[in-house]
Design an enzyme around this catalytic site. Structure first.
Site, PDB file in Angstrom:
ATOM      1  N   ASP A  67     -10.578  28.823  -5.802  1.00  0.00           N
ATOM      2  CA  ASP A  67     -10.888  29.871  -7.001  1.00  0.00           C
ATOM      3  C   ASP A  67     -11.615  31.180  -6.618  1.00  0.00           C
ATOM      4  O   ASP A  67     -12.588  31.017  -5.892  1.00  0.00           O
ATOM      5  CB  ASP A  67     -11.975  29.215  -8.144  1.00  0.00           C
ATOM      6  CG  ASP A  67     -12.104  30.303  -9.213  1.00  0.00           C
ATOM      7  OD1 ASP A  67     -11.383  30.772  -9.606  1.00  0.00           O
ATOM      8  OD2 ASP A  67     -13.617  30.246  -9.553  1.00  0.00           O
ATOM      9  N   THR A 100      -8.752  36.051 -10.647  1.00  0.00           N
ATOM     10  CA  THR A 100      -9.838  36.635  -9.822  1.00  0.00           C
ATOM     11  C   THR A 100      -9.303  36.826  -8.282  1.00  0.00           C
ATOM     12  O   THR A 100     -10.013  37.815  -7.922  1.00  0.00           O
ATOM     13  CB  THR A 100     -11.233  35.629  -9.745  1.00  0.00           C
ATOM     14  OG1 THR A 100     -10.436  34.192  -9.322  1.00  0.00           O
ATOM     15  CG2 THR A 100     -11.702  35.384 -11.149  1.00  0.00           C
ATOM     16  N   THR A 101      -8.458  35.974  -7.986  1.00  0.00           N
ATOM     17  CA  THR A 101      -8.058  36.348  -6.758  1.00  0.00           C
ATOM     18  C   THR A 101      -6.943  37.324  -6.607  1.00  0.00           C
ATOM     19  O   THR A 101      -7.125  38.318  -5.852  1.00  0.00           O
ATOM     20  CB  THR A 101      -7.162  34.961  -6.045  1.00  0.00           C
ATOM     21  OG1 THR A 101      -8.030  33.989  -6.283  1.00  0.00           O
ATOM     22  CG2 THR A 101      -6.686  35.164  -4.597  1.00  0.00           C
ATOM     23  N   ASP A 393     -11.125  27.634 -16.049  1.00  0.00           N
ATOM     24  CA  ASP A 393     -10.188  28.690 -16.055  1.00  0.00           C
ATOM     25  C   ASP A 393      -8.980  28.563 -17.012  1.00  0.00           C
ATOM     26  O   ASP A 393      -8.544  29.557 -17.869  1.00  0.00           O
ATOM     27  CB  ASP A 393      -9.375  28.749 -14.592  1.00  0.00           C
ATOM     28  CG  ASP A 393     -10.606  29.385 -13.594  1.00  0.00           C
ATOM     29  OD1 ASP A 393     -11.544  29.880 -13.928  1.00  0.00           O
ATOM     30  OD2 ASP A 393     -10.121  29.572 -12.675  1.00  0.00           O
TER      31      ASP A 393
END
Length: 536
Positions: A67, A100-101, A393
């Site tokens: 994550d 997020t990545t 998530d």
């Protein structure tokens, strides 16, 4: 008139540091690109994991995760531009829960392209102007491609399952994504559109396998019921409190009591006991049959509750008490003089249940009907922690999708769609801004390239095929990472939330623009430690 000296004048305090123009810009680019390179290997369904060690020796904790937000939170960065990207990934995590990545990698790729443009002597403001037009065009294209099936409950349910599967496919739970996507969709649909994830409680219990995880329609509290008290209650009236129930021992701090016999000590002890008894009587006047306290309940008050036939649960931690108050419809109380002002919690049944080897307290038929508990099982603590992050998530994305029901296709499809529109705009734009727009399209195309690279496929070939498909107006085509080919995302059911993609595009372009504007980095002088000549 004296001529001005050509020697550089230092206006900063001793110890302060300054980086100017190209040096400052290069320092920013290097820091941001390094952060992007750190997390890009975790992108996509075949992304790799990172092991994060915090603390030294036996006390150190091990976290295994892919994550992006968790990785970036855990690393300490000193570079100011890198810190901007770390903060941006935190915002993406808080705002929509996923992507997020992607947002970090896109911002880093934009800055990598900007570095090449600046080397070609294109001014940063020209690049920013081109990027802004490109962002607007990409946003419009994404909006047009988005589909809304909220009017058709069956199709919307299928969309939600596909979104959950797509989100979980890049996580630890990818091998059990059908099981967990159904579990996540069921939990979110129970919220009836409120999006209040506080009502979904996640409990982690070691043992079993990930497929043993299940959704419980009720509330589970990982605590024990007091000794000699009823283990099962129907139609419970619950008083939730945060009060000291441990004064059956003498506690007279900072004072001396001089007595002439041990009988006097016994009198003080008796007075303390009487005080506690009166407090328990005041609590019982509320007409309750279950008392839950955030703090400890000592032996004497526990005995009094047992005599009254009241179930007493102690040391329900603050998060547990807050959530209990929310789901049972009660309020947390600290004083008990006015029972008529206190709002009690209600539920149909409280009983003890076994999960693995542990006993938990199960509340069913709670006032807040949407409340539920997800029980996660797994072989190690690291697996459980990562499973919780993955599920969180998915729950966040689903809750956002229920509020904003538009969906787009994943697998690099949306990025290629946006890149095509931006490239077309660049071809129609005169001047240097066209180069900036083309660089924006190139950065967008890097996302499917990295996804293919992480899976071990020939990214150059796959992305070229995907680009050709989009030029032929096959706008739903993306990467099929199961077979290493280009496929139709509609048939494969690879769907993503429109909100996540839009937030990723806007956050990445704003952060990259902010870093690109920098032409000076000034570090303040460290504060000197002044010796303390008057220790207390």
């Amino acid at each position: 008139m004296a001529s001005l000296s050509m020697a550089p004048v230092n206006i900063f305090k001793h110890g302060a540091d300054e980086e100017k123009a190209e040096t400052a810009r290069l320092s920013s680019f290097v820091g941001a690109i390094a952060i992007g390179d750190l997390v890009k290997s975790t992108l996509g369904p075949k992304g790799m994991d990172k092991i994060l060690l915090s603390g030294a020796g036996k006390a150190g904790t091990v976290t295994v995760t892919n994550d992006g937000a968790t990785i970036l939170k855990a690393i300490g960065v000193d570079n100011p531009a890198a810190k901007v990207l770390v903060d941006m990934s935190k915002v993406q995590d808080d705002e929509v829960g996923d992507g997020t990545t992607s947002v970090t990698v896109l911002a880093a790729e934009l800055l990598r392209e900007a570095e090449l443009l600046i080397a070609r002597k294109i001014h940063p403001q020209t690049i920013i102007s081109g990027w802004r037009k490109a962002t607007q065009a990409a946003r419009e294209a994404l909006k047009e491609a988005a589909a809304d099936h909220s009017n058709d409950p069956a199709r919307f349910q299928e969309d939600l399952l596909n979104i959950a599967r797509t989100t979980l496919s890049s996580k630890l739970l990818t091998h059990h994504k059908d099981h967990f996507s159904k579990l996540a969709v069921d939990a979110v649909m129970r919220l009836k559109g409120s999006g209040n994830l506080e009502a979904i409680h996640v409990i982690k219990k070691l043992g079993g396998s990930l497929t043993d995880s299940y959704l419980d329609e009720g509330f589970l509290l990982d605590k024990r019921i007091g000794v000699n008290q009823p283990k099962r209650l129907e139609n419970a009236k619950i008083l939730i409190a945060n009060t000291g129930m441990d004064t059956d021992k003498i506690k007279i701090f900072g004072s001396r009591v001089r007595v002439d016999s041990t009988a006097k000590v016994a009198e003080i002890e008796l007075a303390e006991k009487q005080k506690m008894k009166e407090k328990v009587e005041r609590i019982l006047k509320h007409g309750i049959n279950c008392f839950i306290n955030r703090q400890l309940i000592y032996n004497y008050p526990e005995q009094l509750f047992a005599q009254a036939g009241v179930m007493a649960i102690e040391h329900a931690d603050f998060a547990g008490v807050e959530r209990l108050a929310l789901v049972t419809g009660g309020e947390i109380t600290s004083t008990f003089e006015h029972p008529e002002l206190v709002k009690l919690g209600h539920c149909k049944l409280i009983e003890e249940v076994m999960i693995g080897e542990d006993t938990l307290i199960h509340f069913s038929g709670v006032a807040m009907g949407e409340a539920c508990t997800v029980v996660l099982r797994g072989a190690t603590q690291q697996i459980l922690d990562e499973a919780e992050r993955s599920l969180h998530d998915a729950l966040c994305v689903l809750a956002q999708t229920v509020k904003e029901p538009r969906t787009v296709y994943g697998g690099g499809c949306s990025e290629m769609l946006m890149a095509k529109v931006v490239s077309d705009l660049a071809n129609r734009t005169p001047g240097k801004e066209a180069a900036a727009m083309e660089s924006f399209a190139k950065a967008l195309r890097m996302l499917p390239t990295i996804i293919a690279d992480n899976a071990g496929y020939d990214s150059a070939d796959l992305v070229a095929q995907l680009r050709a498909a989009h030029q032929e107006n096959k706008n739903t085509f993306g990467l099929n990472m199961s077979e290493g080919s280009v496929g139709d995302m509609v048939e494969l059911g690879i769907t993503e939330s429109f909100q996540v993609k839009r937030q990723m595009l806007l956050s990445a372009s704003e952060a990259a623009e902010m870093i690109l504007r920098v032409d000076n980095i000034i570090k303040a002088a460290p504060r000197k430690r002044v010796p303390d000549h008057h220790p207390c």
